[in-house]
Motif scaffolding. Structure first.
Motif, PDB file in Angstrom:
ATOM      1  N   ARG A  97      25.760  -5.991   2.605  1.00  0.00           N
ATOM      2  CA  ARG A  97      24.771  -6.523   1.668  1.00  0.00           C
ATOM      3  C   ARG A  97      23.746  -5.466   1.279  1.00  0.00           C
ATOM      4  N   ALA A  98      23.449  -4.572   2.177  1.00  0.00           N
ATOM      5  CA  ALA A  98      22.500  -3.507   1.860  1.00  0.00           C
ATOM      6  C   ALA A  98      23.056  -2.598   0.783  1.00  0.00           C
ATOM      7  N   ALA A  99      24.352  -2.502   0.663  1.00  0.00           N
ATOM      8  CA  ALA A  99      24.955  -1.637  -0.345  1.00  0.00           C
ATOM      9  C   ALA A  99      24.834  -2.229  -1.739  1.00  0.00           C
ATOM     10  N   LEU A 100      24.485  -3.518  -1.844  1.00  0.00           N
ATOM     11  CA  LEU A 100      24.340  -4.144  -3.152  1.00  0.00           C
ATOM     12  C   LEU A 100      23.265  -3.447  -3.970  1.00  0.00           C
ATOM     13  N   TRP A 101      22.194  -3.058  -3.330  1.00  0.00           N
ATOM     14  CA  TRP A 101      21.089  -2.394  -4.022  1.00  0.00           C
ATOM     15  C   TRP A 101      20.908  -0.978  -3.486  1.00  0.00           C
ATOM     16  N   SER A 102      21.956  -0.246  -3.453  1.00  0.00           N
ATOM     17  CA  SER A 102      21.842   1.112  -2.917  1.00  0.00           C
ATOM     18  C   SER A 102      21.005   1.957  -3.866  1.00  0.00           C
ATOM     19  N   PRO A 103      20.255   2.918  -3.332  1.00  0.00           N
ATOM     20  CA  PRO A 103      19.367   3.716  -4.168  1.00  0.00           C
ATOM     21  C   PRO A 103      20.105   4.591  -5.168  1.00  0.00           C
ATOM     22  N   VAL A 104      21.401   4.754  -5.020  1.00  0.00           N
ATOM     23  CA  VAL A 104      22.146   5.590  -5.958  1.00  0.00           C
ATOM     24  C   VAL A 104      22.158   4.956  -7.339  1.00  0.00           C
ATOM     25  N   PHE A 105      22.258   3.623  -7.413  1.00  0.00           N
ATOM     26  CA  PHE A 105      22.411   2.949  -8.700  1.00  0.00           C
ATOM     27  C   PHE A 105      21.076   2.553  -9.333  1.00  0.00           C
ATOM     28  N   HIS A 106      20.023   2.475  -8.560  1.00  0.00           N
ATOM     29  CA  HIS A 106      18.701   2.080  -9.051  1.00  0.00           C
ATOM     30  C   HIS A 106      18.784   0.846  -9.944  1.00  0.00           C
ATOM     31  N   PRO A 107      19.160  -0.290  -9.405  1.00  0.00           N
ATOM     32  CA  PRO A 107      19.359  -1.462 -10.248  1.00  0.00           C
ATOM     33  C   PRO A 107      18.070  -2.081 -10.779  1.00  0.00           C
ATOM     34  N   VAL A 108      16.928  -1.784 -10.187  1.00  0.00           N
ATOM     35  CA  VAL A 108      15.682  -2.378 -10.661  1.00  0.00           C
ATOM     36  C   VAL A 108      14.934  -1.324 -11.460  1.00  0.00           C
ATOM     37  N   HIS A 109      14.693  -1.606 -12.716  1.00  0.00           N
ATOM     38  CA  HIS A 109      14.025  -0.654 -13.596  1.00  0.00           C
ATOM     39  C   HIS A 109      12.783  -1.303 -14.175  1.00  0.00           C
ATOM     40  N   ARG A 110      11.723  -0.548 -14.238  1.00  0.00           N
ATOM     41  CA  ARG A 110      10.478  -1.043 -14.834  1.00  0.00           C
ATOM     42  C   ARG A 110      10.551  -0.800 -16.332  1.00  0.00           C
ATOM     43  N   MET A 111      10.405  -1.871 -17.109  1.00  0.00           N
ATOM     44  CA  MET A 111      10.476  -1.767 -18.559  1.00  0.00           C
ATOM     45  C   MET A 111       9.070  -1.536 -19.115  1.00  0.00           C
ATOM     46  N   PRO A 112       8.953  -0.938 -20.308  1.00  0.00           N
ATOM     47  CA  PRO A 112       7.636  -0.658 -20.881  1.00  0.00           C
ATOM     48  C   PRO A 112       6.820  -1.914 -21.158  1.00  0.00           C
ATOM     49  N   CYS A 113       7.482  -3.033 -21.382  1.00  0.00           N
ATOM     50  CA  CYS A 113       6.735  -4.246 -21.714  1.00  0.00           C
ATOM     51  C   CYS A 113       6.193  -4.941 -20.478  1.00  0.00           C
ATOM     52  N   GLY A 114       6.413  -4.410 -19.317  1.00  0.00           N
ATOM     53  CA  GLY A 114       5.851  -4.998 -18.109  1.00  0.00           C
ATOM     54  C   GLY A 114       6.785  -5.966 -17.416  1.00  0.00           C
ATOM     55  N   THR A 115       8.056  -5.995 -17.770  1.00  0.00           N
ATOM     56  CA  THR A 115       9.002  -6.897 -17.114  1.00  0.00           C
ATOM     57  C   THR A 115       9.950  -6.087 -16.251  1.00  0.00           C
ATOM     58  N   ALA A 165      33.078  -4.310 -10.910  1.00  0.00           N
ATOM     59  CA  ALA A 165      34.403  -4.892 -10.716  1.00  0.00           C
ATOM     60  C   ALA A 165      34.845  -4.848  -9.262  1.00  0.00           C
ATOM     61  N   SER A 166      34.094  -4.191  -8.388  1.00  0.00           N
ATOM     62  CA  SER A 166      34.544  -4.036  -7.008  1.00  0.00           C
ATOM     63  C   SER A 166      34.591  -5.361  -6.267  1.00  0.00           C
ATOM     64  N   SER A 167      33.689  -6.257  -6.573  1.00  0.00           N
ATOM     65  CA  SER A 167      33.704  -7.529  -5.862  1.00  0.00           C
ATOM     66  C   SER A 167      33.160  -8.621  -6.778  1.00  0.00           C
ATOM     67  N   PRO A 168      33.943  -9.650  -7.038  1.00  0.00           N
ATOM     68  CA  PRO A 168      33.448 -10.741  -7.892  1.00  0.00           C
ATOM     69  C   PRO A 168      32.265 -11.468  -7.260  1.00  0.00           C
ATOM     70  N   VAL A 169      32.236 -11.552  -5.947  1.00  0.00           N
ATOM     71  CA  VAL A 169      31.124 -12.227  -5.277  1.00  0.00           C
ATOM     72  C   VAL A 169      29.839 -11.433  -5.486  1.00  0.00           C
ATOM     73  N   LEU A 170      29.939 -10.119  -5.327  1.00  0.00           N
ATOM     74  CA  LEU A 170      28.762  -9.285  -5.540  1.00  0.00           C
ATOM     75  C   LEU A 170      28.307  -9.346  -6.998  1.00  0.00           C
ATOM     76  N   GLU A 171      29.261  -9.361  -7.905  1.00  0.00           N
ATOM     77  CA  GLU A 171      28.914  -9.452  -9.325  1.00  0.00           C
ATOM     78  C   GLU A 171      28.217 -10.777  -9.620  1.00  0.00           C
ATOM     79  N   HIS A 172      28.727 -11.843  -9.032  1.00  0.00           N
ATOM     80  CA  HIS A 172      28.110 -13.157  -9.219  1.00  0.00           C
ATOM     81  C   HIS A 172      26.681 -13.161  -8.658  1.00  0.00           C
ATOM     82  N   LEU A 173      26.506 -12.599  -7.469  1.00  0.00           N
ATOM     83  CA  LEU A 173      25.171 -12.512  -6.874  1.00  0.00           C
ATOM     84  C   LEU A 173      24.236 -11.664  -7.739  1.00  0.00           C
ATOM     85  N   ARG A 174      24.781 -10.555  -8.253  1.00  0.00           N
ATOM     86  CA  ARG A 174      23.968  -9.691  -9.102  1.00  0.00           C
ATOM     87  C   ARG A 174      23.495 -10.443 -10.342  1.00  0.00           C
TER      88      ARG A 174
END
Length: 167
Positions: free
Chosen positions: A23-41, A54-63
């Motif tokens: 589960r820790a690999a879901l948000w690994s720092p390599v991919f940086h899935p959380v990005h700060r947008m200019p509008c504050g969201t 595509a590696s895991s449908p469960v992970l994709e669903h959770l994402r």
């Protein structure tokens, strides 16, 4: 606690968040899935490479669920801030209207007070004038009575005075 207990803690920590392996690999720092947008969201996982999706449908669903949850939370936060801003502006406008209304009422009261003082002054002047006129009329009556009493009257004058006095 013995020395063996520490190795057990290390194994638990390496398994990921909440004891779920991988589960820790879901948000690994390599991919940086959380990005700060200019509008504050916050946007989640938009730039995640396709092979990871595509590696895991469960992970994709959770994402996707997390992404939607964060988007809803951000939208609620924006809506709440917008409501608070509108409420603050409305409160300021209401306070300004109330202040203008209070100022107008105070001005109207000041004008009415000034007019009342003017009317009171005029009333005193009229009362003084009436008293002066009444006093002069009394003096004129006394003078006329004295003149009539001091003058010898003819029978015609007596008739006229009696007619004027009875009328």
């Amino acid at each position: 606690m013995g020395l063996g207990d520490y190795s057990h803690c290390r194994q638990r920590m390496s398994r990921g968040l909440y004891g779920v392996s991988g589960r820790a690999a879901l948000w690994s720092p390599v991919f940086h899935p959380v990005h700060r947008m200019p509008c504050g969201t916050w946007r989640i996982g938009i730039e995640v490479p396709e092979h990871v999706r595509a590696s895991s449908p469960v992970l994709e669903h959770l994402r996707r669920q997390l992404e939607r949850a964060f988007q809803r939370a951000a939208a609620r936060g924006r809506a709440r801030r917008a409501r608070e801003a509108v409420a603050a502006v409305a409160a300021a406008a209401a306070a300004a209207r109330e202040e203008r209304s209070r100022t107008r009422m105070e001005c109207a009261l000041a004008r009415l007070r000034a007019e009342l003082l003017e009317l009171r002054f005029q009333n005193h002047q009229l009362a003084r004038t009436l008293l002066d006129l009444n006093m002069k009329m009394q003096q004129l009556k006394k003078r006329q009575d004295q003149e009539l009493a001091s003058k010898p009257q003819s029978p015609q004058d007596k008739e006229m005075n009696s007619e004027c006095g009875s009328a």
